[in-house]
Motif scaffolding. Structure first.
Motif, PDB file in Angstrom:
ATOM      1  N   GLY A 113       0.977  -1.007  -0.306  1.00  0.00           N
ATOM      2  CA  GLY A 113      -0.190   0.048   0.031  1.00  0.00           C
ATOM      3  C   GLY A 113       0.797   1.355   0.300  1.00  0.00           C
ATOM      4  O   GLY A 113       1.553   0.952  -0.490  1.00  0.00           O
ATOM      5  N   VAL A 117       0.809   2.041   5.152  1.00  0.00           N
ATOM      6  CA  VAL A 117      -0.964   2.077   5.258  1.00  0.00           C
ATOM      7  C   VAL A 117      -1.558   1.666   4.242  1.00  0.00           C
ATOM      8  O   VAL A 117      -1.601   1.717   3.179  1.00  0.00           O
ATOM      9  CB  VAL A 117      -1.733   3.630   4.841  1.00  0.00           C
ATOM     10  CG1 VAL A 117      -3.020   3.322   5.251  1.00  0.00           C
ATOM     11  CG2 VAL A 117      -1.000   4.335   5.709  1.00  0.00           C
ATOM     12  N   ASP A 150      -4.808  -0.576   3.527  1.00  0.00           N
ATOM     13  CA  ASP A 150      -5.618  -0.689   2.530  1.00  0.00           C
ATOM     14  C   ASP A 150      -5.795   0.643   1.887  1.00  0.00           C
ATOM     15  O   ASP A 150      -6.430   1.538   2.059  1.00  0.00           O
ATOM     16  CB  ASP A 150      -6.830  -0.220   4.189  1.00  0.00           C
ATOM     17  CG  ASP A 150      -7.078  -2.073   4.604  1.00  0.00           C
ATOM     18  OD1 ASP A 150      -6.242  -2.407   4.175  1.00  0.00           O
ATOM     19  OD2 ASP A 150      -7.107  -1.872   5.753  1.00  0.00           O
ATOM     20  N   THR A 151      -4.797   0.402   1.039  1.00  0.00           N
ATOM     21  CA  THR A 151      -4.371   2.022   0.299  1.00  0.00           C
ATOM     22  C   THR A 151      -4.230   1.785  -1.205  1.00  0.00           C
ATOM     23  O   THR A 151      -3.585   0.223  -1.369  1.00  0.00           O
ATOM     24  CB  THR A 151      -3.825   2.622   0.804  1.00  0.00           C
ATOM     25  OG1 THR A 151      -2.276   2.618   1.333  1.00  0.00           O
ATOM     26  CG2 THR A 151      -3.857   3.281   1.469  1.00  0.00           C
ATOM     27  N   ASP A 152      -4.249   2.284  -1.995  1.00  0.00           N
ATOM     28  CA  ASP A 152      -3.547   1.446  -4.103  1.00  0.00           C
ATOM     29  C   ASP A 152      -3.388   2.718  -4.557  1.00  0.00           C
ATOM     30  O   ASP A 152      -3.576   3.800  -4.072  1.00  0.00           O
ATOM     31  CB  ASP A 152      -5.220   2.092  -4.431  1.00  0.00           C
ATOM     32  CG  ASP A 152      -5.038   0.960  -5.726  1.00  0.00           C
ATOM     33  OD1 ASP A 152      -3.650   1.468  -6.462  1.00  0.00           O
ATOM     34  OD2 ASP A 152      -6.215   1.900  -6.773  1.00  0.00           O
ATOM     35  N   THR A 182      -4.199  10.798  -4.642  1.00  0.00           N
ATOM     36  CA  THR A 182      -4.505  10.798  -3.244  1.00  0.00           C
ATOM     37  C   THR A 182      -4.482  12.021  -2.775  1.00  0.00           C
ATOM     38  O   THR A 182      -3.576  12.555  -3.636  1.00  0.00           O
ATOM     39  CB  THR A 182      -2.974   9.069  -2.506  1.00  0.00           C
ATOM     40  OG1 THR A 182      -3.658   8.381  -3.650  1.00  0.00           O
ATOM     41  CG2 THR A 182      -2.981   9.454  -1.290  1.00  0.00           C
ATOM     42  N   VAL A 190      -5.668  10.351   4.960  1.00  0.00           N
ATOM     43  CA  VAL A 190      -4.963  10.024   3.930  1.00  0.00           C
ATOM     44  C   VAL A 190      -6.679   9.728   2.691  1.00  0.00           C
ATOM     45  O   VAL A 190      -7.401   8.757   3.694  1.00  0.00           O
ATOM     46  CB  VAL A 190      -4.811   8.280   4.223  1.00  0.00           C
ATOM     47  CG1 VAL A 190      -4.212   7.406   2.190  1.00  0.00           C
ATOM     48  CG2 VAL A 190      -2.892   8.487   4.349  1.00  0.00           C
ATOM     49  N   TRP A 191      -6.579  10.798   2.187  1.00  0.00           N
ATOM     50  CA  TRP A 191      -7.900   9.872   1.244  1.00  0.00           C
ATOM     51  C   TRP A 191      -6.945   9.629   0.862  1.00  0.00           C
ATOM     52  O   TRP A 191      -6.299  10.329  -0.569  1.00  0.00           O
ATOM     53  CB  TRP A 191      -7.818  11.784   0.992  1.00  0.00           C
ATOM     54  CG  TRP A 191      -9.677  11.458   0.028  1.00  0.00           C
ATOM     55  CD1 TRP A 191     -10.524  10.380  -0.315  1.00  0.00           C
ATOM     56  CD2 TRP A 191     -10.013  12.607  -1.243  1.00  0.00           C
ATOM     57  NE1 TRP A 191     -11.228  10.642  -1.316  1.00  0.00           N
ATOM     58  CE2 TRP A 191     -11.492  12.117  -1.152  1.00  0.00           C
ATOM     59  CE3 TRP A 191      -9.149  13.938  -1.498  1.00  0.00           C
ATOM     60  CZ2 TRP A 191     -11.888  13.237  -2.647  1.00  0.00           C
ATOM     61  CZ3 TRP A 191     -10.530  15.035  -2.302  1.00  0.00           C
ATOM     62  CH2 TRP A 191     -10.995  14.248  -2.503  1.00  0.00           C
ATOM     63  N   ASN A 192      -7.493   8.717  -0.097  1.00  0.00           N
ATOM     64  CA  ASN A 192      -7.029   7.497  -1.236  1.00  0.00           C
ATOM     65  C   ASN A 192      -8.392   6.807  -1.782  1.00  0.00           C
ATOM     66  O   ASN A 192      -8.645   5.934  -1.453  1.00  0.00           O
ATOM     67  CB  ASN A 192      -6.072   6.363  -0.449  1.00  0.00           C
ATOM     68  CG  ASN A 192      -5.741   5.515  -2.284  1.00  0.00           C
ATOM     69  OD1 ASN A 192      -6.262   4.052  -1.345  1.00  0.00           O
ATOM     70  ND2 ASN A 192      -4.619   5.931  -2.788  1.00  0.00           N
TER      71      ASN A 192
END
Length: 299
Positions: free
Chosen positions: A251, A268, A270-272, A277, A288-290
């Motif tokens: 992530g 982190v 659970d992120t792509d 982002t 974190v806005w992803n």
């Protein structure tokens, strides 16, 4: 005539010589026969020894492989900021050239819910910067249909926005029609690349991303942090938070840089890494806005 007789010592020495010669001839014969024999099929001959200095064989250390980072389209670039009162503001850039509308949203509950507060009624077509202001308020650098720039503020939690010259006079942002230029209160300067992204600033600290690397503006020169695979930055005082890819994180990884010192990365999971982002830093937490996810991360 008297016959000469050989002395016994002389005869004894001659006998020894004859015996020695016989032994030498025998040994040579054995060696010759042994060398003439073929080597067994399952036996390999030993290498001929060499003498002198021997150069050590170099050993290679595997270098971690980091997937290349492709920047998102400029119209999809994201912004995220948090006020001293914990109010969150986020935005999507839009495009003054392509007619893609921008978005500004506000959250007073830590990101659980968001309200659309985009001042489209003013005719804005793009945002180039978004900052929290005055406790629970915000300000933005906005562009219009012809890519003209204005600074806006809201004192009504986003319900109404007004033009304020002070916003432009104190803000650095990436040029609306040239992503290789950074507009600062002291004039325009070149970015480290032709497609700069994610510029953030707080006071004298300005950071951005170019070619998947994070840079800070120091004495009118861009200095790289040495963090590759960067996708987003945030600035809080003299501290810069960088979201980046890492070979040991499934992530995004978060690293802070303060006075040139880089912290150990926080993963982190659970992120792509390929999704749009934006990040923000407040005290000992990061936001974190992803993609569709909004995550709070303790640091």
């Amino acid at each position: 005539m008297a016959r000469r007789l050989r002395s016994r010592p002389t005869a004894w020495i001659s006998a020894v010589v004859v015996v020695a010669l016989t032994v030498v001839v025998g040994v040579l014969a054995v060696v010759a026969i042994d060398r003439s024999r073929p080597a067994p099929a399952d036996e390999s001959l030993a290498p001929i020894p060499t003498f002198g200095a021997v150069s050590p064989q170099p050993t290679s250390t595997p270098t971690p492989t980091i997937a290349p980072v492709t920047p998102v389209a400029r119209a999809e670039e994201r912004f995220l900021t948090v006020s001293s009162e914990g109010v969150l503001w986020r935005g999507i850039a839009g495009s003054c050239a392509d007619g893609i509308a921008p978005l500004i949203e506000r959250s007073a509950d830590g990101g659980d819910s968001w309200n659309d507060v985009t001042p489209l009624y003013l005719g804005i077509t793009q945002i180039a910067r978004l900052d929290a202001f005055a406790g629970t308020q915000a300000q933005t650098v906005a562009l219009y249909e012809d890519c003209a720039v204005d600074g806006l503020r809201t004192f009504t939690q986003g319900r109404f926005w007004e033009s304020y010259e002070e916003v432009l006079a104190t803000s650095a942002f990436i040029g609306g029609d040239d992503a290789g230029q950074v507009v600062t209160p002291d004039g325009a300067i070149g970015a480290p690349c032709t497609e700069a992204r994610a510029l953030r600033g707080d006071g004298d600290t300005v950071a951005l991303i170019c070619d998947a690397q994070a840079f800070a503006l120091v004495d009118d020169e861009w200095e790289a942090f040495g963090i590759v695979g960067a996708v987003a930055v945030a600035v809080d005082g003299a501290t810069v938070l960088v979201a980046h890819v890492s070979s040991d994180c499934a992530g995004l990884a978060l690293s802070t840089v303060t006075d040139g010192a880089t912290s150990a990365a926080t993963c982190v999971e659970d992120t792509d890494v390929a999704a749009p982002t934006a990040i923000a830093l407040a005290d000992s937490s990061a936001f974190v806005w992803n993609g569709e996810a909004f995550i709070t991360v303790p640091l």
